[in-house]
Design a protein around this motif. Structure first.
Motif, PDB file in Angstrom:
ATOM      1  N   VAL A   2      32.787  -1.135  -4.279  1.00 32.96           N
ATOM      2  CA  VAL A   2      32.188  -2.192  -4.896  1.00 32.96           C
ATOM      3  C   VAL A   2      32.755  -3.487  -4.491  1.00 32.96           C
ATOM      4  CG1 VAL A   2      31.322  -3.295  -7.108  1.00 32.96           C
ATOM      5  CG2 VAL A   2      31.383  -0.650  -7.007  1.00 32.96           C
ATOM      6  N   ALA A   3      34.071  -3.478  -4.553  1.00 28.88           N
ATOM      7  CA  ALA A   3      34.672  -4.647  -3.897  1.00 28.88           C
ATOM      8  C   ALA A   3      34.088  -5.170  -2.665  1.00 28.88           C
ATOM      9  CB  ALA A   3      36.214  -4.634  -4.228  1.00 28.88           C
ATOM     10  N   ASN A   4      34.303  -4.075  -1.825  1.00 28.22           N
ATOM     11  CA  ASN A   4      33.992  -4.107  -0.350  1.00 28.22           C
ATOM     12  C   ASN A   4      32.462  -4.715  -0.218  1.00 28.22           C
ATOM     13  OD1 ASN A   4      34.438  -4.232   2.407  1.00 28.22           O
ATOM     14  ND2 ASN A   4      34.028  -1.783   2.655  1.00 28.22           N
ATOM     15  N   VAL A   5      31.700  -4.315  -0.963  1.00 27.98           N
ATOM     16  CA  VAL A   5      30.356  -4.640  -0.715  1.00 27.98           C
ATOM     17  C   VAL A   5      30.326  -6.175  -1.200  1.00 27.98           C
ATOM     18  CG1 VAL A   5      27.865  -4.418  -1.933  1.00 27.98           C
ATOM     19  CG2 VAL A   5      29.265  -2.368  -0.972  1.00 27.98           C
ATOM     20  N   ALA A   6      30.966  -6.603  -2.384  1.00 28.81           N
ATOM     21  CA  ALA A   6      31.082  -7.689  -2.811  1.00 28.81           C
ATOM     22  C   ALA A   6      31.477  -8.737  -1.743  1.00 28.81           C
ATOM     23  CB  ALA A   6      31.654  -7.965  -4.207  1.00 28.81           C
ATOM     24  N   LYS A   7      32.563  -8.367  -1.077  1.00 26.99           N
ATOM     25  CA  LYS A   7      33.004  -9.154  -0.103  1.00 26.99           C
ATOM     26  C   LYS A   7      32.173  -9.474   1.054  1.00 26.99           C
ATOM     27  CE  LYS A   7      38.224  -8.007  -0.676  1.00 26.99           C
ATOM     28  NZ  LYS A   7      39.307  -7.365   0.188  1.00 26.99           N
ATOM     29  N   LYS A   8      31.470  -8.564   1.393  1.00 29.61           N
ATOM     30  CA  LYS A   8      30.450  -8.690   2.664  1.00 29.61           C
ATOM     31  C   LYS A   8      29.367  -9.514   2.113  1.00 29.61           C
ATOM     32  CE  LYS A   8      31.207  -4.399   5.021  1.00 29.61           C
ATOM     33  NZ  LYS A   8      30.725  -2.905   5.476  1.00 29.61           N
ATOM     34  N   LEU A   9      28.931  -9.237   0.901  1.00 28.89           N
ATOM     35  CA  LEU A   9      27.664 -10.127  -0.060  1.00 28.89           C
ATOM     36  C   LEU A   9      28.391 -11.627   0.132  1.00 28.89           C
ATOM     37  CD1 LEU A   9      24.803 -10.343  -0.858  1.00 28.89           C
ATOM     38  CD2 LEU A   9      25.892  -9.790  -3.224  1.00 28.89           C
ATOM     39  N   ALA A  10      29.603 -11.869  -0.143  1.00 30.22           N
ATOM     40  CA  ALA A  10      30.057 -13.194  -0.307  1.00 30.22           C
ATOM     41  C   ALA A  10      29.912 -14.104   1.149  1.00 30.22           C
ATOM     42  CB  ALA A  10      31.402 -13.236  -0.939  1.00 30.22           C
ATOM     43  N   LEU A  11      30.509 -13.115   1.895  1.00 28.94           N
ATOM     44  CA  LEU A  11      30.457 -13.430   3.304  1.00 28.94           C
ATOM     45  C   LEU A  11      29.228 -13.783   4.099  1.00 28.94           C
ATOM     46  CD1 LEU A  11      32.361 -14.109   5.822  1.00 28.94           C
ATOM     47  CD2 LEU A  11      31.852 -11.571   6.731  1.00 28.94           C
ATOM     48  N   PHE A  12      28.229 -13.006   3.805  1.00 28.27           N
ATOM     49  CA  PHE A  12      26.927 -13.348   4.033  1.00 28.27           C
ATOM     50  C   PHE A  12      26.426 -14.447   3.633  1.00 28.27           C
ATOM     51  CE2 PHE A  12      22.391 -12.758   3.536  1.00 28.27           C
ATOM     52  CZ  PHE A  12      21.965 -12.543   5.122  1.00 28.27           C
ATOM     53  N   SER A  13      26.737 -14.628   2.347  1.00 31.13           N
ATOM     54  CA  SER A  13      26.179 -15.875   1.550  1.00 31.13           C
ATOM     55  C   SER A  13      26.648 -16.981   2.293  1.00 31.13           C
ATOM     56  CB  SER A  13      26.345 -15.876  -0.189  1.00 31.13           C
ATOM     57  OG  SER A  13      25.807 -14.696  -0.433  1.00 31.13           O
ATOM     58  N   LEU A  14      28.019 -16.920   2.665  1.00 31.97           N
ATOM     59  CA  LEU A  14      28.710 -18.371   3.068  1.00 31.97           C
ATOM     60  C   LEU A  14      28.078 -18.432   4.353  1.00 31.97           C
ATOM     61  CD1 LEU A  14      32.194 -17.856   1.962  1.00 31.97           C
ATOM     62  CD2 LEU A  14      30.638 -19.907   1.321  1.00 31.97           C
ATOM     63  N   LEU A  15      27.708 -17.656   5.225  1.00 32.88           N
ATOM     64  CA  LEU A  15      27.381 -17.853   6.613  1.00 32.88           C
ATOM     65  C   LEU A  15      25.729 -18.486   6.402  1.00 32.88           C
ATOM     66  CD1 LEU A  15      28.430 -14.887   8.499  1.00 32.88           C
ATOM     67  CD2 LEU A  15      29.263 -16.987   8.565  1.00 32.88           C
ATOM     68  N   ALA A  16      25.104 -17.685   5.562  1.00 30.97           N
ATOM     69  CA  ALA A  16      23.539 -18.351   5.516  1.00 30.97           C
ATOM     70  C   ALA A  16      23.622 -19.677   4.881  1.00 30.97           C
ATOM     71  CB  ALA A  16      22.998 -17.581   4.493  1.00 30.97           C
ATOM     72  N   LEU A  17      24.487 -20.081   3.811  1.00 31.08           N
ATOM     73  CA  LEU A  17      24.673 -21.467   3.518  1.00 31.08           C
ATOM     74  C   LEU A  17      24.992 -22.348   4.517  1.00 31.08           C
ATOM     75  CD1 LEU A  17      26.061 -21.162  -0.082  1.00 31.08           C
ATOM     76  CD2 LEU A  17      23.689 -21.956   0.391  1.00 31.08           C
ATOM     77  N   GLY A  18      26.178 -21.901   5.461  1.00 32.98           N
ATOM     78  CA  GLY A  18      26.595 -22.761   6.298  1.00 32.98           C
ATOM     79  C   GLY A  18      25.395 -22.883   7.567  1.00 32.98           C
ATOM     80  N   GLY A  19      24.482 -21.991   7.828  1.00 28.56           N
ATOM     81  CA  GLY A  19      23.489 -22.071   8.617  1.00 28.56           C
ATOM     82  C   GLY A  19      22.569 -23.137   8.183  1.00 28.56           C
ATOM     83  N   PHE A  20      22.186 -23.191   7.054  1.00 27.03           N
ATOM     84  CA  PHE A  20      21.274 -24.107   6.352  1.00 27.03           C
ATOM     85  C   PHE A  20      21.756 -25.462   6.558  1.00 27.03           C
ATOM     86  CE2 PHE A  20      19.114 -20.355   4.041  1.00 27.03           C
ATOM     87  CZ  PHE A  20      18.099 -20.598   4.682  1.00 27.03           C
TER      88      PHE A  20
END
Length: 126
Positions: A2-20
């Motif tokens: 679950v921690a690994n999925v949460a880290k990937k989700l956090a990384l994806f969220s940061l990349l998406a926000l950075g893209g916007f």
């Protein structure tokens, strides 16, 4: 797991926000045959009464709907159309003032360029 999925989700969220945050755009707002900030010694011209023209678009979620190109030119063209409707078809505007006006209410708004000036007609037979 679950921690690994949460880290990937956090990384994806940061990349998406950075893209916007890095998104941008550009647009052509005017096209003129002649433009000057000084006075030209105009001869053989007939000046009319001041006219006003607008070129507006509607914005939804910060995206413009309609023609977003050459909007200052569109406002000048609308002012010249107004002069024609007043019975004074003209070749150009002088003493021109161009303003930008915008308003929004959360995710909906209006964005306008307004051109005000005196229409002139060039008399080439004098």
């Amino acid at each position: 797991m679950v921690a690994n999925v949460a880290k990937k989700l956090a990384l994806f969220s940061l990349l998406a926000l950075g893209g916007f945050a890095l998104v941008g755009c550009s647009q052509n707002v005017a096209r003129f045959s002649v433009a000057t900030t000084g006075n030209l010694p105009l001869q053989n011209v007939e000046k009319g009464d001041t006219v006003k023209g607008k070129d507006c678009i509607t914005r939804i979620f910060w995206f413009g709907l309609g023609n977003t190109q050459n909007r200052v030119s569109g406002a000048v063209g609308a002012a010249l159309d107004q002069a024609s409707k007043n019975g004074k078809p003209s070749d150009a505007l002088v003493n021109v003032d161009v303003r930008h006006s915008a308003w929004s209410a959360i995710f909906f708004g209006r964005d306008c360029f307004i051109a005000t000036g005196q229409p002139i007609t060039i008399n080439s037979n004098k």
